[in-house]
Design a protein around this motif. Structure first.
Motif, PDB file in Angstrom:
ATOM      1  N   ASN A  54       0.749   5.961   7.874  1.00  0.00           N
ATOM      2  CA  ASN A  54      -0.057   5.159   8.794  1.00  0.00           C
ATOM      3  C   ASN A  54      -0.897   4.142   8.026  1.00  0.00           C
ATOM      4  O   ASN A  54      -1.034   2.982   8.443  1.00  0.00           O
ATOM      5  N   TYR A  55      -1.444   4.572   6.890  1.00  0.00           N
ATOM      6  CA  TYR A  55      -2.252   3.679   6.045  1.00  0.00           C
ATOM      7  C   TYR A  55      -1.417   2.477   5.609  1.00  0.00           C
ATOM      8  O   TYR A  55      -1.868   1.324   5.689  1.00  0.00           O
ATOM      9  N   MET A  56      -0.184   2.723   5.150  1.00  0.00           N
ATOM     10  CA  MET A  56       0.650   1.642   4.626  1.00  0.00           C
ATOM     11  C   MET A  56       1.108   0.682   5.718  1.00  0.00           C
ATOM     12  O   MET A  56       1.108  -0.542   5.530  1.00  0.00           O
ATOM     13  N   VAL A  57       1.511   1.221   6.857  1.00  0.00           N
ATOM     14  CA  VAL A  57       1.955   0.359   7.961  1.00  0.00           C
ATOM     15  C   VAL A  57       0.797  -0.508   8.452  1.00  0.00           C
ATOM     16  O   VAL A  57       0.986  -1.681   8.796  1.00  0.00           O
ATOM     17  N   THR A  58      -0.389   0.076   8.473  1.00  0.00           N
ATOM     18  CA  THR A  58      -1.570  -0.691   8.884  1.00  0.00           C
ATOM     19  C   THR A  58      -1.883  -1.800   7.888  1.00  0.00           C
ATOM     20  O   THR A  58      -2.244  -2.916   8.276  1.00  0.00           O
ATOM     21  N   LYS A  59      -1.740  -1.498   6.599  1.00  0.00           N
ATOM     22  CA  LYS A  59      -2.019  -2.486   5.555  1.00  0.00           C
ATOM     23  C   LYS A  59      -0.973  -3.598   5.516  1.00  0.00           C
ATOM     24  O   LYS A  59      -1.273  -4.728   5.126  1.00  0.00           O
ATOM     25  N   ALA A  60       0.265  -3.264   5.877  1.00  0.00           N
ATOM     26  CA  ALA A  60       1.349  -4.255   5.823  1.00  0.00           C
ATOM     27  C   ALA A  60       2.105  -4.276   7.149  1.00  0.00           C
ATOM     28  O   ALA A  60       3.230  -3.800   7.243  1.00  0.00           O
ATOM     29  N   PRO A  61       1.501  -4.835   8.201  1.00  0.00           N
ATOM     30  CA  PRO A  61       2.162  -4.860   9.512  1.00  0.00           C
ATOM     31  C   PRO A  61       3.387  -5.783   9.539  1.00  0.00           C
ATOM     32  O   PRO A  61       4.278  -5.611  10.379  1.00  0.00           O
ATOM     33  N   ASN A  62       3.413  -6.758   8.652  1.00  0.00           N
ATOM     34  CA  ASN A  62       4.550  -7.677   8.567  1.00  0.00           C
ATOM     35  C   ASN A  62       5.040  -7.698   7.116  1.00  0.00           C
ATOM     36  O   ASN A  62       4.800  -8.640   6.373  1.00  0.00           O
ATOM     37  N   PRO A  63       5.738  -6.632   6.685  1.00  0.00           N
ATOM     38  CA  PRO A  63       6.089  -6.482   5.275  1.00  0.00           C
ATOM     39  C   PRO A  63       7.022  -7.579   4.775  1.00  0.00           C
ATOM     40  O   PRO A  63       7.891  -8.055   5.514  1.00  0.00           O
ATOM     41  N   THR A  64       6.837  -7.956   3.536  1.00  0.00           N
ATOM     42  CA  THR A  64       7.654  -9.009   2.950  1.00  0.00           C
ATOM     43  C   THR A  64       7.930  -8.672   1.490  1.00  0.00           C
ATOM     44  O   THR A  64       7.569  -7.582   1.015  1.00  0.00           O
ATOM     45  N   PHE A  65       8.557  -9.593   0.768  1.00  0.00           N
ATOM     46  CA  PHE A  65       8.835  -9.375  -0.641  1.00  0.00           C
ATOM     47  C   PHE A  65       7.518  -9.102  -1.373  1.00  0.00           C
ATOM     48  O   PHE A  65       6.545  -9.845  -1.229  1.00  0.00           O
ATOM     49  N   GLY A  66       7.498  -8.035  -2.137  1.00  0.00           N
ATOM     50  CA  GLY A  66       6.270  -7.598  -2.796  1.00  0.00           C
ATOM     51  C   GLY A  66       5.771  -6.282  -2.235  1.00  0.00           C
ATOM     52  O   GLY A  66       4.960  -5.598  -2.871  1.00  0.00           O
ATOM     53  N   ASN A  67       6.258  -5.906  -1.048  1.00  0.00           N
ATOM     54  CA  ASN A  67       5.877  -4.640  -0.422  1.00  0.00           C
ATOM     55  C   ASN A  67       6.928  -3.554  -0.644  1.00  0.00           C
ATOM     56  O   ASN A  67       7.023  -2.601   0.134  1.00  0.00           O
ATOM     57  N   GLU A  68       7.719  -3.691  -1.708  1.00  0.00           N
ATOM     58  CA  GLU A  68       8.856  -2.784  -1.905  1.00  0.00           C
ATOM     59  C   GLU A  68       8.457  -1.310  -1.995  1.00  0.00           C
ATOM     60  O   GLU A  68       9.118  -0.447  -1.429  1.00  0.00           O
ATOM     61  N   TRP A  69       7.364  -1.020  -2.697  1.00  0.00           N
ATOM     62  CA  TRP A  69       7.009   0.392  -2.843  1.00  0.00           C
ATOM     63  C   TRP A  69       6.531   0.985  -1.523  1.00  0.00           C
ATOM     64  O   TRP A  69       6.754   2.181  -1.254  1.00  0.00           O
ATOM     65  N   PHE A  70       5.884   0.191  -0.697  1.00  0.00           N
ATOM     66  CA  PHE A  70       5.561   0.655   0.655  1.00  0.00           C
ATOM     67  C   PHE A  70       6.854   1.014   1.397  1.00  0.00           C
ATOM     68  O   PHE A  70       6.965   2.066   2.031  1.00  0.00           O
TER      69      PHE A  70
END
Length: 512
Positions: free
Chosen positions: A38-54
């Motif tokens: 939940n923490y990660m999805v909240t931090k990155a609601p629109n994931p893009t390049f650079g969010n690979e570990w999430f």
């Protein structure tokens, strides 16, 4: 006086509850993973390049992400890759490895991302290792996610990467990026990369030495330091490495205190993890590493493929050895990657009999793990077993009807063990599990279970169940599998090479 003392004790106890960190006793690995998701999805609601570990942490832990979450990420990645014309970085080739791992985690093919083949970027060995040993770690992990093969012109090979990693091991048994003393993070990352090859003697020796080093690097409470700071990332990398090696950190006496220490960094207030205990809020990088560590651990406990083994995300889950009946015998079979392999004769015999098949690039991939569904399919076809009913397994719906019938035939013939309604088809099969399956198959074919008066003299099977001990003894006495160095290594996964040897030897026994 007694009343005042009682009130003082109550107040002291309440204070302890307030300041004590959350521990493994009051938050489970599954609960902690859900809050970090939940923490990660909240931090990155629109994931893009650079969010690979999430993305890796969410996908491998099977967190229930919002609808189209991974599609958004992939679309954003495609746009980025196209905008840089496939050149993610001129020197840091871990950029390519990291993205390959993330894409395979969500079932996307990294050989065609907006028209660019990211896997082929790892072909230049000098560029891969330019930034240090971690370049080799993650290139090897990336190639092994889906068993990718590089072009014949590539200077990078798996063997070259393995030898590079082994050569960089320090005299104290660990690894570091550039120093002369073992760093827990770098040592653990090296083990994660080498885990796929843990049955190789040179790799096994290196792994055993590194595990001893990690044990020595622990602090009194099981935590780890890096750059002079006690932090969660170091503990997280160690737990991920142990999970990759099929070691349950919560049960291993060498490292179980690390598991408890890991949870002391959990921040119940926001559901993430802190980098250091002195911090008052969760840290993004600490949380992403803790999250994929929890995913790795939970996958181990659930009997699923390890964190970086993405064989379960491929679009076609059927086994490579798929036709219903064995291929017609051939006079000679040969593969370019087994010419000097110890199991060359067994591999060629197994392929000639139609038990296993090679790949289109004329390789056999002898060190790849065999999955449970593959193990069943091979044995069912070899013994020509059929089914008359379905199975109770609820996790095989994605497989084709033919494979379902093979699983049903094995279930009906009592080849499978356990009473769970989960078959875990894509998980690697362990040496112990295959031993029991072959012993059950022997009983089915001969009408009588094999029972030995004396258990095989293997030093690591005494704690196993009687059924497993008898099954391993069956293999030992009939020379189907002897183990190595006086041990059977029952929890190790079966490689395709070992499977070839065991199946060929088993059929010699039942066909006598």
């Amino acid at each position: 006086m007694k009343q005042k003392l009682s009130m003082l004790l109550v107040m002291l106890y309440a204070l302890i509850l307030i300041v004590s960190p959350v521990s493994a006793q009051n938050v489970s690995a599954i609960e902690a993973y859900q809050t970090t998701g939940n923490y990660m999805v909240t931090k990155a609601p629109n994931p893009t390049f650079g969010n690979e570990w999430f993305i890796i942490a969410l996908a491998r832990g099977e967190y229930k992400v919002p609808k189209d979450y991974y599609d958004k990420y992939y679309d954003n990645v495609v746009k980025h890759v196209q905008s840089v014309k496939g050149e993610l970085h001129s020197r840091k080739y871990t950029e390519y490895s990291r993205l390959i791992i993330a894409l395979t985690a969500i079932g996307k093919d990294p050989t065609n991302v907006g028209g660019y083949n990211l896997v082929e970027k790892l072909s230049d060995f000098d560029k891969v290792v330019w930034q240090g040993s971690n370049g080799a770690y993650f290139a090897l992990i990336a190639l092994d996610t889906w068993g990718f093969e590089l072009p014949k012109t590539a200077t990078t090979t798996r063997e070259k990467l393995i030898q590079h990693i082994l050569a960089k091991q320090l005299p104290d048994g660990g690894w570091d990026l550039s120093g002369t003393k073992a760093d827990p993070d770098m040592t653990a990352m090296a083990l994660q990369a080498l885990s796929t090859y843990k049955d190789r003697q040179d790799v096994k020796t290196s792994i055993d030495k590194a595990l001893n080093t990690l044990q020595k690097l622990q602090q009194a409470n099981g935590s780890y330091q890096s750059w002079g700071v006690t932090n969660i990332e170091s503990a997280a990398q160690v737990i991920t490495a142990l999970s990759s090696l099929n070691i349950d950190v919560s049960k291993d006496q060498r490292f179980n205190s690390t598991f408890n220490s890991f949870f002391s960094f959990y921040n119940a207030k926001d559901g993430g993890f802190k980098h250091a205990l002195t911090e008052t809020a969760a840290n993004g990088m600490a949380t992403e590493q803790a999250a994929y560590t929890l995913a790795a651990y939970n996958r181990l406990v659930a009997g699923k493929t390890k964190l970086y083994d993405m064989s379960d995300t491929k679009k076609q889950p059927s086994t490579p050895e798929q036709p219903n009946k064995p291929a017609p015998p051939t006079s000679k079979v040969s593969f370019k990657d087994v010419q000097s392999h110890w199991a060359k004769a067994d591999i060629e015999a197994a392929v000639a009999r139609g038990l296993l098949k090679g790949y289109e690039d004329n390789t056999f991939k002898p060190n790849n793990s065999l999955t449970r569904v593959q193990a069943v399919s091979i044995l069912v076809r070899a013994l020509q077993l059929t089914s008359t009913s379905s199975t109770p397994f609820t996790d095989i719906s994605a497989y084709n009807d033919e494979t379902k019938r093979e699983i049903a035939a094995a279930y009906e013939a009592n080849l499978l063990v356990g009473k769970s309604n989960k078959f875990s088809p894509s998980s690697p099969i362990s040496r112990e599990e295959l031993a029991v399956m072959l012993a059950n198959a022997y009983a089915h074919q001969t009408g009588k279970a094999y029972t030995a008066a004396q258990i095989a003299p293997l030093k690591d099977i005494a704690q196993l169940s009687e059924k497993s001990q008898q099954a391993i003894t069956f293999l030992y006495n009939f020379d189907i599998a002897q183990g190595a160095d006086g041990s059977f290594h029952p929890t190790n996964s079966i490689t395709r090479a070992h499977a070839a040897k065991m199946y060929v030897n088993f059929l010699k026994v039942v066909e006598q």
